[in-house]
Design a protein around this motif. Sequence first.
Motif, short mmCIF file in Angstrom:
data_model
loop_
_atom_site.label_atom_id
_atom_site.label_comp_id
_atom_site.label_asym_id
_atom_site.label_seq_id
_atom_site.Cartn_x
_atom_site.Cartn_y
_atom_site.Cartn_z
N LEU A 34 2.56 -0.81 19.46
CA LEU A 34 1.20 -1.20 19.09
C LEU A 34 0.33 -1.16 20.34
N ILE A 35 -0.63 -0.25 20.34
CA ILE A 35 -1.48 -0.02 21.51
C ILE A 35 -2.84 -0.67 21.29
N ASN A 36 -3.26 -1.45 22.26
CA ASN A 36 -4.58 -2.08 22.23
C ASN A 36 -5.60 -1.10 22.80
N ILE A 37 -6.53 -0.63 21.97
CA ILE A 37 -7.54 0.34 22.41
C ILE A 37 -8.93 -0.27 22.34
N THR A 38 -9.00 -1.62 22.40
CA THR A 38 -10.30 -2.30 22.37
C THR A 38 -11.21 -1.76 23.46
N VAL A 55 -4.84 0.99 13.27
CA VAL A 55 -4.61 -0.37 12.78
C VAL A 55 -5.87 -1.17 13.07
N GLY A 56 -6.70 -1.35 12.06
CA GLY A 56 -7.98 -2.00 12.27
C GLY A 56 -8.84 -1.16 13.21
N ASP A 57 -9.75 -1.83 13.91
CA ASP A 57 -10.65 -1.13 14.83
C ASP A 57 -10.15 -1.12 16.27
N ASN A 58 -9.15 -1.96 16.57
CA ASN A 58 -8.80 -2.16 17.97
C ASN A 58 -7.38 -1.76 18.35
N TYR A 59 -6.62 -1.26 17.38
CA TYR A 59 -5.21 -0.97 17.68
C TYR A 59 -4.80 0.38 17.12
N LEU A 60 -3.74 0.90 17.71
CA LEU A 60 -3.15 2.17 17.31
C LEU A 60 -1.65 1.97 17.27
N LEU A 61 -1.02 2.32 16.15
CA LEU A 61 0.43 2.19 16.01
C LEU A 61 1.09 3.53 16.27
N GLY A 62 1.94 3.57 17.30
CA GLY A 62 2.70 4.77 17.59
C GLY A 62 4.10 4.65 17.03
N ILE A 63 4.56 5.68 16.31
CA ILE A 63 5.90 5.69 15.72
C ILE A 63 6.65 6.88 16.27
#
Length: 685
Positions: free
Chosen positions: A552-556, A519-527
């Motif tokens: 929604l994981i912040n991976i910044t 999700v964009g450059d800074n997030y990862l959506l786990g389902i």
Amino acid sequence: MKNLHSLGLSIFIALLLSACGGGGSSTTVSTNTTTNTDNTNVSTTASKPALKAASNAELESLLKQQMLDMYGTAHSIYNGCGGDFCYAVPVAAATTSPTATADTSKSVSSTNTQETDVDEADRIKTDGTYLYTTATDQANVRIFKTNGAGNTLVKDLPLGNDTNIRLTGLYLDSNTLAALAEEQQIYSIWSRWFMPSFWQNQQSQLYLLNVANPENPTQTAKLTVDGQVISSRRIGSTLYLATRSTPSLVGLVQYPTTEAEAAANRTLINNATLVDFLPDYQLNDGSKNAIFSGTDCFMTQYTAKKSYQSSIISLLAIDMNSATPTPQGKCFAGDTETLYASSDAIYLATTSYSYPSDTAASSSIAYYPPSITTDLHKFSLAGGINYRGSGRVDGHLGGQQEQKPFRMSEYKDVLRVITYNGDNNLTTNPSPARLYTLQENTANQSLDTLATLPNNTRPQALGKPGEQIYATRFLGDKGYLVTFRTTDPLYLLDLSNPADPYIASELQIDGYSDYLHPVGDNYLLGIGKDAIAVDGGDSGRGAWYQGVKLSLINITDPANPSEQQKIIIGKRGTETAVSQSHHALTTLQQGNNLQVALPISLHDGAANYPSGASTYYNWTQDELYRLNINTQTGTMQALAPIVSETAPSSPNYGYSSYQWSNDRSVMIGEFIHYLHGDKVISQAW
């Protein structure tokens, strides 16, 4: 655990492999090692499972020997697993219209794929104006014209006259629609992947349609190839198919129980020629033509040994825009279970295993865990399909067919692979997952291991004892891995130096993810699913999964990830089709807003027995769940779902519709179109 962590499934697989012998080698594996910059011993060409070119005579001799081993001896027991091998047990559908003109001014979603420039087959495709779909119970292509918040069925086109075939997926390239079809079979999953007779006498069809006028499409070609399609990809106008076929002969007795039947089989096999064993193709139901000569085929190292797997794996390239599409490619005698494709290469992978030689005479063979390895074969796509090299890694790619390709990724000519190495009884393996990085060695046609993780220098485990691998995703020089038993450890891997990968961080959160989406450059959506640990804590027994979880994981900062936001949908029993196929997820970026849609079978009714962590809840409805995600701020906002089907009024009704797992959606401009069964529901986003 996933419903007590799927213990039964894992144990059943182990017992099946123990009893049936499976699809691999029984030879001893030897390994050459080297030392990388971190003084870590890594495998370079473990047992060298390279393919070698086969002459016509050599390949014919091999296939005959395998056929004789399988069919040339009488056996007295045939019931699933009997005698020396297992076999498959059967178990329980013109008028002239305007030429299509896609509206390129509108933003349009596409099939959710692993690699952005490699297309994958799915049951819905769109050109921005028309929807091309497969029927659920017929071999029909159904075409809908969209009009804002509405749609109209403009064509219901049957393909072929065989009522026993079903469409398995579509590809769309400009004005060409490709429809893949196969014979509809009722076989258990075990027979499909472990039993060679499942693949006998199977054929796959490719229908090519000109859809320049979508309301009056014309069939330009029908291609039939021997074998069952394992997987497919499209790059540009070239369609790539990996198929598996098991040689058979007219008059062959599949399960000889007398010496007379076995003798007749031996005569039939010995009198056959190579052309009788290799797969053929037919164009427009014409005469059969050979796809390969012996010089187009290879042999794996283990196929030189006695084997009850006599399959032919074909990797084919087909020009979708040709008026006379002719399959071209390579084949090898052996097995494969999945395909991963980058824009430059295709990798075929298969699991093999061997038992310690001193257990051969033991009646307690099930107590001796096999050595499980995965063979990898690389084929470049430049100037046709060309074999480049093979490698072998420890472990396997898991039991979910849709997730296997995500265990692999090629980046800057380096293949990254994550395998499962946990014990079958889920006990003490310190690292159930393992990462490998491999690179092509042109000198000896091998895929040499650059590094493994964990290793002597970086010993931190990937996963904890007893955990299984769930979601994996490689994005550029980063890797993401979810393991689970009671909580969801999400591992962030730094792969910027493929000779020295390392764990950047580990995030512990409730539940687990089956699928990870950027999700964009800074997030990862786990389902995946929410979960409650047994006895409220880590008792070693696992956890009960609950409703569908969006995390929604912040991976910044890769060293300090965090769960930015979570949404729990429904109660225990709720499912999402995304857990079965990533194609069920639809996304469309509109400015800073990512529109997300996923099919849900919602269980939010009364408990069907006294409530508790293990309680299932009655089905409420099937729906398309929608949300907006701000890719700058990392906030999720749920919208009202689109309901396609609701439960009857009976309060005790607990069973959901069977159609939810095949639900799909498409976004066109400001509108969304939801495919449920054979109907399309359209509305504004």
